[in-house]
Design a protein around this motif. Structure first.
Motif, PDB file in Angstrom:
ATOM      1  N   LEU A 134       0.832  -1.201   0.000  1.00 57.61           N
ATOM      2  CA  LEU A 134       0.000   0.000   0.000  1.00 57.61           C
ATOM      3  C   LEU A 134       0.867   1.253   0.000  1.00 57.61           C
ATOM      4  N   SER A 135       0.346   2.303  -0.593  1.00 58.13           N
ATOM      5  CA  SER A 135       0.992   3.602  -0.453  1.00 58.13           C
ATOM      6  C   SER A 135       0.727   4.121   0.960  1.00 58.13           C
ATOM      7  N   PHE A 136       1.534   5.063   1.413  1.00 58.34           N
ATOM      8  CA  PHE A 136       1.336   5.649   2.742  1.00 58.34           C
ATOM      9  C   PHE A 136      -0.041   6.298   2.823  1.00 58.34           C
ATOM     10  N   HIS A 137      -0.449   6.952   1.763  1.00 61.09           N
ATOM     11  CA  HIS A 137      -1.756   7.614   1.702  1.00 61.09           C
ATOM     12  C   HIS A 137      -2.884   6.611   1.925  1.00 61.09           C
ATOM     13  N   ASP A 138      -2.830   5.479   1.222  1.00 55.70           N
ATOM     14  CA  ASP A 138      -3.906   4.482   1.344  1.00 55.70           C
ATOM     15  C   ASP A 138      -3.920   3.818   2.720  1.00 55.70           C
ATOM     16  N   PHE A 270       6.113  12.383   5.434  1.00 52.32           N
ATOM     17  CA  PHE A 270       5.341  12.190   6.661  1.00 52.32           C
ATOM     18  C   PHE A 270       5.774  10.936   7.409  1.00 52.32           C
ATOM     19  N   LYS A 271       5.583  10.987   8.721  1.00 53.85           N
ATOM     20  CA  LYS A 271       5.704   9.823   9.582  1.00 53.85           C
ATOM     21  C   LYS A 271       4.449   9.757  10.442  1.00 53.85           C
ATOM     22  N   ASN A 276      -1.574  10.819  14.960  1.00 47.46           N
ATOM     23  CA  ASN A 276      -1.062  12.045  14.359  1.00 47.46           C
ATOM     24  C   ASN A 276      -0.074  11.743  13.236  1.00 47.46           C
ATOM     25  N   LEU A 277       0.058  12.709  12.336  1.00 42.80           N
ATOM     26  CA  LEU A 277       1.094  12.671  11.316  1.00 42.80           C
ATOM     27  C   LEU A 277       2.116  13.748  11.637  1.00 42.80           C
ATOM     28  N   VAL A 278       3.385  13.473  11.318  1.00 45.83           N
ATOM     29  CA  VAL A 278       4.463  14.408  11.616  1.00 45.83           C
ATOM     30  C   VAL A 278       5.191  14.747  10.322  1.00 45.83           C
ATOM     31  N   THR A 279       5.454  16.046  10.130  1.00 45.87           N
ATOM     32  CA  THR A 279       6.220  16.489   8.976  1.00 45.87           C
ATOM     33  C   THR A 279       7.183  17.586   9.431  1.00 45.87           C
ATOM     34  N   ASP A 333      -4.097  14.970  14.328  1.00 50.41           N
ATOM     35  CA  ASP A 333      -3.586  16.255  13.848  1.00 50.41           C
ATOM     36  C   ASP A 333      -2.320  16.058  13.021  1.00 50.41           C
ATOM     37  N   LEU A 334      -1.953  17.094  12.291  1.00 50.46           N
ATOM     38  CA  LEU A 334      -0.689  17.143  11.583  1.00 50.46           C
ATOM     39  C   LEU A 334       0.269  17.995  12.420  1.00 50.46           C
TER      40      LEU A 334
END
Length: 362
Positions: A134-138, A270-271, A276-279, A333-334
């Motif tokens: 899978l892609s990270f998005h999916d 992203f991680k 949460n997602l971290v950028t 959250d991002l």
């Protein structure tokens, strides 16, 4: 067989072992040494059975722990556990030891004679497993994927009956329509009679009068099936998705399961940290000092974020609701971590400004 050997040593357990540990140890050794198996050992099977018959009984175990022997056994011999290797083994006591330990003798025998098909358990098709990238998005938002698998499935032409559609089924003569037969097997304990599904009718009690030409009367055959996989949002790489009944079918039984192992391709931007997602966001020194508006990437496109005046290196800004979807419509959250870029070289004017800031204690 010596009756002086330590029963705990025989089963390979500690003297403080629980009943469950003792039962598991015996189960493993009984499978290994049963004399009806090709590589079995009758003497060792007697030995582990004797040890279990004592250690599974609270009273006998207490006597053995205190005195190194058990009193009141059928043989009455000193140092004997009751005579499995002595004057006369009491089979009823051995059965009691199974019962007291919550042990089902059928579990052992069904495995011993599985090669002869004598188990009474329901027939079940083979489980299969596949890998899904899978892609990270999916992986964050979830997705539906269709895969084409070559496996044994229910015959489409006869719907699994094995008969030409519209033709009659006859009563199986092998089991007289009962769907099961009794088979006797000689074992160390004597003759054991077990019930198993009839092989001729696959446990249905009926046989096709006219066999289906597609599956040749089997009700199943090797074919390609398209299977839809629903991947939930927020799935982690390495997790397994179980699709019940989507494994290989078997005549007269239930289909196995399909296990899908998920592999998530990393995303350089992203991680994932929980919900949460971290950028990271690189910010110029001047913008960090004075404040500015920056364009950032989210999984759903670009978005502007305000960099506050005097932001520090490593400080985290929060963009609400741009993380991992959660139950009941909520989202994480991002988290935007600030990375201040310092120039490698300063122009004459820039150096003069920095020197002036230094003089002012900034």
């Amino acid at each position: 067989m010596s009756t002086k050997r330590d029963y705990y040593e025989v089963l390979g357990v500690d003297k403080k072992a629980s009943k469950d540990d003792i039962k598991k140890a015996f189960h493993k050794l009984a499978h290994k040494y049963h004399p009806d198996k090709k590589e079995g050992d009758a003497d060792k099977f007697k030995e582990v059975s004797e040890a279990y018959s004592i250690l599974a009984d609270d009273k006998k175990r207490a006597e053995y722990d205190s005195y190194g022997r058990v009193f009141g056994g059928p043989s009455g011999a000193s140092g004997s556990a009751g005579g499995f290797g002595g004057a006369g083994f009491d089979f009823s006591q051995f059965q009691d030891a199974f019962t007291q330990g919550g042990f089902d003798m059928g579990d052992i025998f069904s495995d011993f004679f599985a090669g002869a098909g004598s188990t009474t358990r329901a027939r079940r098709g083979r489980d299969i497993s596949i890998d899904l990238e899978l892609s990270f998005h999916d992986s964050i938002f979830g997705v539906k994927r269709s895969v084409l698998l070559a496996k044994t499935g229910v015959c489409d032409a006869c719907q699994g009956s094995g008969a030409v559609m519209g033709t009659e089924m006859d009563t199986c003569k092998n089991c007289n329509g009962q769907g099961k037969v009794h088979e006797s097997t000689n074992s160390f304990f004597g003759t054991i009679t077990m019930v198993q599904p009839c092989r001729h009718c696959r446990g249905t009690g009926k046989v096709p009068r006219e066999k289906c030409p597609t599956c040749r009367g089997e009700g199943v055959y090797k074919k390609q099936d398209e299977i839809e996989i629903t991947v939930p949002s927020g799935i982690e790489g390495g997790e397994m998705i179980r699709l019940q009944g989507q494994g290989e079918a078997i005549a007269g039984g239930t289909a196995g399961d399909l296990y899908v192992k998920v592999h998530v391709k990393p995303d350089a931007r992203f991680k994932k940290e929980g919900s949460n997602l971290v950028t990271e966001l690189s910010v110029k020194l001047s913008d960090a000092l004075l404040g500015a508006a920056y364009k950032i990437e989210t999984l759903e496109g670009s978005e502007m974020v305000d960099i506050p005046q005097g932001v520090r290196h490593g400080e985290t800004l929060t963009v609400k609701g741009k993380g991992v979807p959660q139950p009941r419509g909520k989202r994480g959250d991002l988290l935007v971590r600030i990375k201040i870029n310092l120039p490698n070289k300063l122009s004459r004017n820039a150096r003069a400004l920095v020197e002036k800031l230094k003089e002012e204690g900034i």
